[in-house]
Design a protein around this motif. Structure first.
Motif, PDB file in Angstrom:
ATOM      1  N   LEU A   6       0.862  -5.988 -18.469  1.00 22.45           N
ATOM      2  CA  LEU A   6       0.101  -5.827 -17.197  1.00 22.45           C
ATOM      3  C   LEU A   6       0.586  -4.726 -16.145  1.00 22.45           C
ATOM      4  N   ILE A   7      -0.717  -3.397 -15.332  1.00 22.04           N
ATOM      5  CA  ILE A   7      -0.215  -2.582 -14.851  1.00 22.04           C
ATOM      6  C   ILE A   7      -0.918  -3.078 -13.290  1.00 22.04           C
ATOM      7  N   LYS A   8      -0.742  -3.004 -12.521  1.00 24.01           N
ATOM      8  CA  LYS A   8      -0.634  -3.571 -10.839  1.00 24.01           C
ATOM      9  C   LYS A   8      -0.316  -2.395  -9.867  1.00 24.01           C
ATOM     10  N   SER A   9      -0.706  -2.427  -8.601  1.00 26.42           N
ATOM     11  CA  SER A   9      -1.039  -1.356  -8.509  1.00 26.42           C
ATOM     12  C   SER A   9      -0.204  -1.653  -6.872  1.00 26.42           C
ATOM     13  N   PHE A  10       0.995  -0.549  -6.475  1.00 32.21           N
ATOM     14  CA  PHE A  10       0.744  -0.596  -4.754  1.00 32.21           C
ATOM     15  C   PHE A  10       0.609   0.641  -4.044  1.00 32.21           C
ATOM     16  N   SER A  11       1.219   0.944  -3.216  1.00 27.78           N
ATOM     17  CA  SER A  11       1.242   1.721  -2.033  1.00 27.78           C
ATOM     18  C   SER A  11       2.266   3.242  -2.704  1.00 27.78           C
ATOM     19  N   GLY A  13       2.052   3.953  -6.006  1.00 25.50           N
ATOM     20  CA  GLY A  13       3.022   4.106  -7.535  1.00 25.50           C
ATOM     21  C   GLY A  13       1.724   2.888  -7.706  1.00 25.50           C
ATOM     22  N   ILE A  14       2.027   2.236  -9.064  1.00 25.35           N
ATOM     23  CA  ILE A  14       2.424   1.794 -10.075  1.00 25.35           C
ATOM     24  C   ILE A  14       2.849   1.280 -10.382  1.00 25.35           C
ATOM     25  N   THR A  15       2.861  -0.727 -11.231  1.00 27.12           N
ATOM     26  CA  THR A  15       3.902  -0.917 -11.564  1.00 27.12           C
ATOM     27  C   THR A  15       3.563  -1.500 -12.783  1.00 27.12           C
ATOM     28  N   LEU A  16       4.535  -1.365 -14.100  1.00 25.58           N
ATOM     29  CA  LEU A  16       4.246  -1.745 -15.022  1.00 25.58           C
ATOM     30  C   LEU A  16       5.179  -2.931 -15.387  1.00 25.58           C
ATOM     31  N   HIS A  17       3.547  -4.390 -15.529  1.00 22.75           N
ATOM     32  CA  HIS A  17       5.179  -6.018 -16.130  1.00 22.75           C
ATOM     33  C   HIS A  17       5.147  -5.354 -17.369  1.00 22.75           C
ATOM     34  N   SER A  50       6.847   2.333 -11.466  1.00 22.40           N
ATOM     35  CA  SER A  50       7.922   0.769 -10.762  1.00 22.40           C
ATOM     36  C   SER A  50       7.721  -0.397 -11.846  1.00 22.40           C
ATOM     37  N   ILE A  51       8.679  -0.346 -12.533  1.00 19.89           N
ATOM     38  CA  ILE A  51       8.984  -1.109 -13.909  1.00 19.89           C
ATOM     39  C   ILE A  51       9.760  -2.389 -13.869  1.00 19.89           C
ATOM     40  N   GLU A  52       9.677  -3.745 -14.161  1.00 20.08           N
ATOM     41  CA  GLU A  52       9.977  -4.611 -13.767  1.00 20.08           C
ATOM     42  C   GLU A  52       9.651  -6.076 -15.058  1.00 20.08           C
ATOM     43  N   ASP A  53      10.513  -6.654 -15.043  1.00 21.90           N
ATOM     44  CA  ASP A  53      10.796  -7.962 -15.755  1.00 21.90           C
ATOM     45  C   ASP A  53      11.053  -7.791 -16.610  1.00 21.90           C
ATOM     46  N   CYS A  78       7.965   9.796  -9.530  1.00 20.53           N
ATOM     47  CA  CYS A  78       9.234   9.451  -9.802  1.00 20.53           C
ATOM     48  C   CYS A  78       9.286   7.761 -10.110  1.00 20.53           C
ATOM     49  N   ILE A  79       9.887   7.274 -11.068  1.00 23.73           N
ATOM     50  CA  ILE A  79      10.490   6.031 -11.065  1.00 23.73           C
ATOM     51  C   ILE A  79      11.307   4.665  -9.285  1.00 23.73           C
ATOM     52  N   VAL A  80      10.699   4.237  -9.565  1.00 25.97           N
ATOM     53  CA  VAL A  80      11.304   3.918  -8.066  1.00 25.97           C
ATOM     54  C   VAL A  80      11.599   2.111  -8.145  1.00 25.97           C
ATOM     55  N   GLY A  81      12.714   1.134  -7.935  1.00 27.59           N
ATOM     56  CA  GLY A  81      12.912   0.089  -7.418  1.00 27.59           C
ATOM     57  C   GLY A  81      11.823  -0.397  -6.790  1.00 27.59           C
ATOM     58  N   LYS A  82      13.177  -1.255  -5.859  1.00 31.73           N
ATOM     59  CA  LYS A  82      11.619  -2.727  -5.512  1.00 31.73           C
ATOM     60  C   LYS A  82      12.138  -2.179  -3.760  1.00 31.73           C
ATOM     61  N   ASP A  83      13.037  -1.536  -3.566  1.00 31.74           N
ATOM     62  CA  ASP A  83      12.719  -0.901  -2.405  1.00 31.74           C
ATOM     63  C   ASP A  83      12.175  -0.537  -1.613  1.00 31.74           C
ATOM     64  N   GLU A  84      11.067  -0.472  -0.986  1.00 32.63           N
ATOM     65  CA  GLU A  84       9.750  -0.153  -0.125  1.00 32.63           C
ATOM     66  C   GLU A  84      10.371   1.029   0.944  1.00 32.63           C
ATOM     67  N   ALA A  85      10.981   0.728   1.629  1.00 32.52           N
ATOM     68  CA  ALA A  85      11.660   1.615   2.856  1.00 32.52           C
ATOM     69  C   ALA A  85      11.820   3.098   2.079  1.00 32.52           C
ATOM     70  N   THR A  86      12.492   2.974   1.071  1.00 26.77           N
ATOM     71  CA  THR A  86      13.528   3.940  -0.264  1.00 26.77           C
ATOM     72  C   THR A  86      11.984   4.926  -0.668  1.00 26.77           C
ATOM     73  N   ASN A  87      11.449   4.063  -1.783  1.00 23.50           N
ATOM     74  CA  ASN A  87      10.419   4.241  -2.397  1.00 23.50           C
ATOM     75  C   ASN A  87       9.289   4.980  -1.692  1.00 23.50           C
ATOM     76  N   LYS A  88       8.979   4.709  -0.588  1.00 23.21           N
ATOM     77  CA  LYS A  88       7.814   5.450   0.363  1.00 23.21           C
ATOM     78  C   LYS A  88       8.604   7.532   0.897  1.00 23.21           C
TER      79      LYS A  88
END
Length: 222
Positions: A6-11, A13-17, A50-53, A78-88
């Motif tokens: 599943l491909i979803k977007s965030f600010s 970036g995109i997240t791969l589930h 971001s890669i999740e699950d 870049c590949i980022v984690g769940k820390d939104e502030a760090t990601n930004k």
């Protein structure tokens, strides 16, 4: 039927589930298919990933990035984690880097990874959209930005340019040389085991090469 990718977007970036249970090779085929189908939709955007699950290893992440690059025009910075502030903060710093070199009339991009003892040499500043594997090298008369991992060698400032730097999303180099100054790390951890994502920049300070965490404020000094 359950979607394995599943491909979803965030600010910015995109997240791969990713399905945690199916074989990785089957998952990779599905990732290639999904991004190929969505190529026109995504366009040439510059995004974080971001890669999740599912827990993936360093080499598996590289193969995922290669699949995305091959089947889309996306620039994964870049590949980022769940820390939104760090990601930004990472995304802002890397976007600043990219803009800096893209604005240089002699700047250039290289899409792909250097492996199997490959050597890339240029008189220009360069952004590498990939990784520099152990045994391989990138050589620039100016600056080097690697939107991936530096696991091999990097040589910047070959023309004696003051203020040259090498920056990478992951810094585990075999050797760095900037101008006349050399850096060779001590004992390294096993390549391929990903630590916390922490882009770094190498530059000359007090007549030696210093490695520091990459920030937009630090980059603005170059």
């Amino acid at each position: 039927m359950k979607d394995t990718v599943l491909i979803k977007s965030f600010s910015n970036g995109i997240t791969l589930h990713l399905d945690p249970d199916i074989p990785f090779e089957d998952l990779l085929k599905e990732i290639s298919y999904k991004f190929s189908e969505a190529k026109a939709f995504f366009g040439k955007a510059t995004v974080a990933l971001s890669i999740e699950d599912r827990v993936v290893s360093g080499p598996e992440e590289i193969r995922i990035l290669d699949a995305i690059h091959t089947n889309s025009d996306l620039n994964i910075i870049c590949i980022v984690g769940k820390d939104e502030a760090t990601n930004k903060n990472f995304v802002k710093a890397l976007a600043h880097m990219e803009k800096k070199i893209a604005g240089d009339e002699d700047g250039q991009f290289f899409k792909g990874s250097l492996k199997n003892k490959e050597v890339l040499e240029t008189d220009n500043s360069i952004i590498v959209l990939g990784d520099v594997y152990p045994g391989s090298a990138i050589i620039s008369a100016k600056n080097i930005i690697i939107l991936g991992g530096l696991y091999g060698e990097a040589y910047a400032g070959g023309n004696g340019q003051e203020g040259a730097f090498v920056a990478a999303l992951e810094m585990e180099p075999e050797r760095i040389k900037i101008g006349d100054f050399k850096y060779k790390p001590g004992k390294q951890g096993k390549w391929g085991i990903r630590q916390k994502v922490q882009p770094k920049i190498a530059y000359v300070k007090n007549e030696k090469i210093t490695l520091e965490t990459l920030t937009k404020d630090l980059l603005s000094t170059f």
